[in-house]
Design an enzyme around this catalytic site. Structure first.
Site, mmCIF file in Angstrom:
data_model
loop_
_atom_site.group_PDB
_atom_site.id
_atom_site.type_symbol
_atom_site.label_atom_id
_atom_site.label_comp_id
_atom_site.label_asym_id
_atom_site.label_seq_id
_atom_site.Cartn_x
_atom_site.Cartn_y
_atom_site.Cartn_z
ATOM 1 N N ASN A 24 0.875 -1.177 0.000
ATOM 2 C CA ASN A 24 0.000 0.000 0.000
ATOM 3 C C ASN A 24 0.911 1.226 0.000
ATOM 4 O OD1 ASN A 24 -1.756 2.086 0.565
ATOM 5 N ND2 ASN A 24 -2.223 1.412 2.656
ATOM 6 N N TRP A 25 0.962 1.905 -1.134
ATOM 7 C CA TRP A 25 1.911 3.016 -1.276
ATOM 8 C C TRP A 25 1.408 4.317 -0.651
ATOM 9 C CZ3 TRP A 25 4.170 2.540 -6.959
ATOM 10 C CH2 TRP A 25 5.034 1.432 -6.988
ATOM 11 N N LYS A 26 0.148 4.336 -0.255
ATOM 12 C CA LYS A 26 -0.425 5.559 0.350
ATOM 13 C C LYS A 26 -0.136 6.762 -0.566
ATOM 14 C CE LYS A 26 0.044 3.263 4.748
ATOM 15 N NZ LYS A 26 0.222 3.307 6.191
ATOM 16 N N HIS A 73 -9.397 1.210 5.394
ATOM 17 C CA HIS A 73 -8.072 1.409 5.991
ATOM 18 C C HIS A 73 -8.193 2.390 7.158
ATOM 19 C CE1 HIS A 73 -3.918 2.642 6.540
ATOM 20 N NE2 HIS A 73 -3.599 1.489 5.989
ATOM 21 N N GLU A 96 -6.479 4.840 8.064
ATOM 22 C CA GLU A 96 -6.232 6.263 7.795
ATOM 23 C C GLU A 96 -7.502 6.981 7.323
ATOM 24 O OE1 GLU A 96 -2.626 5.658 5.582
ATOM 25 O OE2 GLU A 96 -1.622 5.065 7.431
ATOM 26 N N GLU A 111 -5.126 -5.140 10.736
ATOM 27 C CA GLU A 111 -4.118 -4.094 10.883
ATOM 28 C C GLU A 111 -4.309 -3.359 12.214
ATOM 29 O OE1 GLU A 111 -2.203 -2.943 6.978
ATOM 30 O OE2 GLU A 111 -3.852 -1.561 7.283
ATOM 31 N N GLY A 133 2.886 1.974 10.778
ATOM 32 C CA GLY A 133 3.854 3.068 10.634
ATOM 33 C C GLY A 133 4.625 3.379 11.911
ATOM 34 N N SER A 155 3.696 -2.377 10.085
ATOM 35 C CA SER A 155 5.161 -2.416 10.248
ATOM 36 C C SER A 155 5.789 -3.744 9.832
ATOM 37 C CB SER A 155 5.554 -2.067 11.690
ATOM 38 O OG SER A 155 5.182 -0.735 11.988
HETATM 39 P P1 PGA Z 1 3.100 0.141 7.529
HETATM 40 O O1 PGA Z 1 1.625 0.408 6.966
HETATM 41 O O2 PGA Z 1 3.592 -1.140 6.934
HETATM 42 O O3 PGA Z 1 3.901 1.333 7.089
HETATM 43 O O4 PGA Z 1 2.987 0.055 9.028
HETATM 44 C C1 PGA Z 1 0.707 -0.652 6.825
HETATM 45 C C2 PGA Z 1 -0.605 -0.151 6.299
HETATM 46 O O5 PGA Z 1 -1.036 0.960 6.641
HETATM 47 O O6 PGA Z 1 -1.274 -0.855 5.520
#
Ligand code: PGA
Length: 245
Positions: free
Chosen positions: A9-11, A96, A98, A165, A171, A204
């Protein structure tokens, strides 16, 4: 036998030029990938055509980072399922943490997104997970059960990925212990009620943790943020070596 799904997931990272450079370095790293796994990348919308073009024939599926529930209309800034399908997209991340946090997405909206995705032949990747507060007050199971129940109302479980998640692991560099991630992934499979559903872990994930995670019985793949931006580290993750047995 469930096929593992290794997703990046490149966000909000990667311009088209950066995507092109990534693809050139990544392609040779996944040439000899075992047949028991599939690689998926979710770039920003603008980089989807570049990624598809530069990884054509490499066996990588392209995902969207979200999808709107309406077919079309006055929804400034949003993207429809048909627009994604037109670009060869096969999966869509929904729910997600976010967008749940920054745009106050609700389980009801997330459910509509998943259903619309499926109507267009996209495989939803439904993200669920608890916050640190919720974990510390022993609410983990209750929160995830609610996210599954509401998020998957009238969703076909045979064309679905669920990503566990934990928000505190995203992150932060704090990976959930593999055994605990496995326990929650097993619960999720039971709540979905479909043995063949792919259940991923995300939060992570790095080359240092991938082998242990993929050695767990109920973890069928990973959703990777930060470590998917670097071709070498994502290449290593895709080439995970799960202990035999
Ligand atoms: P991360 O993000 O691997 O940077 O912790 C995972 C995600 O948000 O899907």
């Amino acid at each position: 036998m469930r096929k593992a799904v290794i997703a990046g997931n490149w966000k909000m990272h990667m311009t088209c030029e950066e995507t092109r450079v990534f693809a050139a370095a990544f392609r040779p790293l996944i040439e000899d990938l075992p047949a028991d796994r599939q690689v998926v990348i979710a770039p920003p919308f603008t980089s989807i055509p570049t990624l598809s073009r530069h990884l054509a024939g490499a066996g990588v599926s392209v995902a969207a980072q979200n999808v709107h529930w309406e077919e079309k209309g006055a929804y400034t800034g949003m993207i429809s399922a048909a627009m994604l399908v037109e670009h060869g997209v096969s999966h869509a991340i929904v729910g997600h943490s976010e967008p749940r946090k920054y745009y106050s997405e609700t389980d009801e909206q997330i459910n509509l997104r998943a259903r619309t995705a499926q109507r267009h032949g996209l495989i939803p990747i439904l993200c669920v997970g608890e916050s640190l507060d919720q974990r510390e007050s022993s609410e983990t199971e209750r929160v995830i059960h609610r996210q599954i129940e509401q998020g998957l109302h009238a969703v076909d479980p045979s064309s679905l990925i669920v990503a566990y998640e934990p928000i505190w692991a995203i992150g932060t560099g704090k990976t959930c212990a593999a055994e605990e991630a496995n326990r929650i992934c097993g619960l999720i499979r039971g709540w979905v009620g479909h043995d063949d559903v792919i259940v991923q872990y995300g939060g992570s994930v790095t080359p240092a943790t991938i082998d242990d995670l993929m050695g767990q019985s109920d973890i069928d793949g990973v959703l990777v943020g930060g470590a998917s931006l670097d071709p070498l580290s994502f290449g290593r993750i895709a080439n995970y070596q799960a202990p035999a047995g």
